[in-house]
Write an enzyme that holds these catalytic residues in place. Structure first.
Site, short mmCIF file in Angstrom:
data_model
loop_
_atom_site.label_atom_id
_atom_site.label_comp_id
_atom_site.label_asym_id
_atom_site.label_seq_id
_atom_site.Cartn_x
_atom_site.Cartn_y
_atom_site.Cartn_z
N GLY A 177 1.08 -1.69 -0.33
CA GLY A 177 0.26 0.02 0.01
C GLY A 177 0.58 1.25 0.07
O GLY A 177 2.36 0.90 -0.47
N ASP A 190 -9.47 6.05 12.84
CA ASP A 190 -10.32 5.26 11.05
C ASP A 190 -10.80 4.13 11.51
O ASP A 190 -9.92 2.86 10.20
CB ASP A 190 -8.96 5.63 10.61
CG ASP A 190 -8.50 5.28 9.25
OD1 ASP A 190 -9.51 5.93 8.47
OD2 ASP A 190 -7.66 4.67 8.21
#
Length: 485
Positions: free
Chosen positions: A141, A257
């Site tokens: 990522g 998150d």
């Protein structure tokens, strides 16, 4: 003399003059119109019309300014989101470039040549100690690459995450340090923890290798796969996530998150919350962050309307969204932008300005109401939440828990501890697994100016906690820079 009287006098004089001319022309006399007659009344009417027009123009200008402010806010929000997207794209490009560099290095090594200049030249992409044998690469990522490895010493599989050039960007570097500290501190079965952080080759290093337990899949992939999910499984996932949140919140930590891709699970339904890079203290007086701390679909209304001074309640809102997604197998509030997200919420839950803005501080209330003024959010649900909750045995209790997690007023939103005790999860209650932290997490380490050197020094200190032998190895280097070895 007032404006109306002056206007009436002027009109009366003009009328008298006209009548006099008419009388001379016709031969008949005509009495002059009195100043208190019809023309004065007509003048008053015109004055009132003028005043009304001025009032309307003023109101129109005010509305235009409000609309412009809203457009400016939306433009700013879109600009921030675009900047975040570009930053992630840039990091992804850098990761791709590093992979290409590693590929060339591997080819050069196979041909007996020196590796290309610039950056590191890891063997097989990952520089691992002998006791860690790489099985396969799991993914990559914007912030790192993850591989599945066999730990030959402990006879178990682990996930190894490498973050290259971690100190290159100060914001990114600080997130990584924060995550390392939290992974090491948070010791709970439902929170991902740090098992090791590999020793760097020297105090002047670029890459970090973090070793963590390996879990087979994340909730996002599971939800959107063809694997059947029964109520007992989704209930177990919800309960375990709440246990993890209860422990985090008791330590004074907000995740900020929480989303399906940050919740990892195994085939046996065991679960761990991951990715603490955006976590913050729940005791800060004001969290000076934008609303982009949470992926848009899982953002609480307070983050959309007033993205500062929020609390750990934002994690419970995200949990409510995830709960519905587990049942419906689709996102609950898939907003396309800032205001579309609010509309999705209002269409499902309704929105009352008086009731749902009770949490807004008085000094911010006018601004928030002005922002919502022209949006015309529905007061009553158009697509009720009950339509999404289907195929559940104890539907009423399930819906009640979700409604409590999706309370639009953060002050009255259910806590993680109370959610675990809710009747819907009663059969899963297990006090030994619902522990709290022994003390609050100390955020003092986070108060420093992030530079390349300061970040490397602090991460090196974290590595030394797991590998104290590196302090003796690097004693000369440490002393030269004024530290005690």
């Amino acid at each position: 003399m007032g404006a109306s009287a002056a206007a009436a006098g002027a009109v009366g004089a003009a009328a008298a003059c006209i009548c006099a001319r008419s009388a001379r022309g016709s031969g008949r006399g005509a009495a002059p119109l009195a100043s208190s007659g019809q023309p004065a009344s007509s003048a008053d009417g015109r004055d009132e019309d003028d005043e009304e027009r001025r009032r309307k123009r003023k109101e129109q200008k005010r509305q235009d300014k409000e609309r412009q402010r809203e457009r400016d806010k939306q433009t700013q929000a879109e600009a921030e989101e675009e900047a975040e997207r570009q930053a992630r794209a840039r990091l992804a490009q850098e990761a791709a470039a590093r992979l290409e560099q590693e590929r060339k290095a591997a080819q050069a090594a196979a041909a007996g040549q020196a590796p290309p200049a610039g950056g590191s030249a890891p063997a097989g992409h990952f520089q691992l100690p002998a006791y860690l044998s790489m099985v396969k690469k799991l993914g990559s990522g914007a912030y790192g690459e993850v591989a599945l490895c066999d730990d030959l010493q402990k006879q178990q599989q682990v996930a190894v995450k490498v973050i290259r050039d971690f100190a290159k960007d100060p914001v990114r570097g600080k997130r990584i340090l924060r995550e390392v500290r939290l992974l090491a501190y948070l010791q709970h079965d439902n929170l991902l923890n740090l098992t090791d952080i590999l020793a760097p080759p020297s105090p002047d290093f670029d890459d970090i290798y973090i070793v963590m337990p390996y879990l087979q899949v994340d909730l996002h992939r599971l939800i959107h796969s063809r694997v059947p999910l029964v109520e007992a499984q989704s209930k177990a996932f919800v309960c375990q996530t709440l246990r993890g949140l209860k422990y985090m919140h008791s330590a004074g930590v907000m995740h900020r998150d929480l989303k399906p891709s940050n919740v990892l699970v195994n085939k046996d339904c065991s679960l761990k919350i991951a990715d603490f890079g955006l976590a913050r203290s729940s005791e800060e007086e004001e969290c000076k962050m934008t609303e982009y701390v949470v992926t848009r679909w899982y953002r609480a209304p307070e983050l959309l309307l007033l993205p500062s001074g929020y609390s750990e309640a934002v994690d419970l809102w995200s949990m409510g969204c995830i709960h519905v997604e587990l049942i419906a197998r689709e996102p609950l509030f898939p907003g396309k932008d800032h205001f579309d997200q609010l509309r999705h919420i209002a269409e499902t839950l309704g929105f009352s300005v008086e009731r749902d803005l009770a949490w807004v501080p008085p000094q911010n209330l006018r601004e928030v109401k002005r922002m919502l003024g022209s949006r015309r959010l529905p007061e009553r649900p158009e697509k009720p939440l009950s339509q999404r909750i289907q195929g559940i045995e104890d539907r009423d209790a399930c819906l009640d828990l979700i409604v409590k997690m999706l309370d639009k007023v953060p002050l009255t939103r259910i806590s993680a501890a109370d959610a675990i005790a809710h009747p819907y999860l009663a059969k899963l209650q297990d006090p030994p697994k619902e522990t709290v932290a022994l003390e609050r997490f100390d955020w003092a380490f986070d108060q420093f100016e992030a530079t390349t050197r300061s970040l490397k020094d602090r991460v090196y200190a974290e590595c030394a906690r797991y590998h104290p032998e590196i302090v003796d190895r690097d004693a000369e280097w440490i002393r030269e820079r004024g530290f005690k070895a």
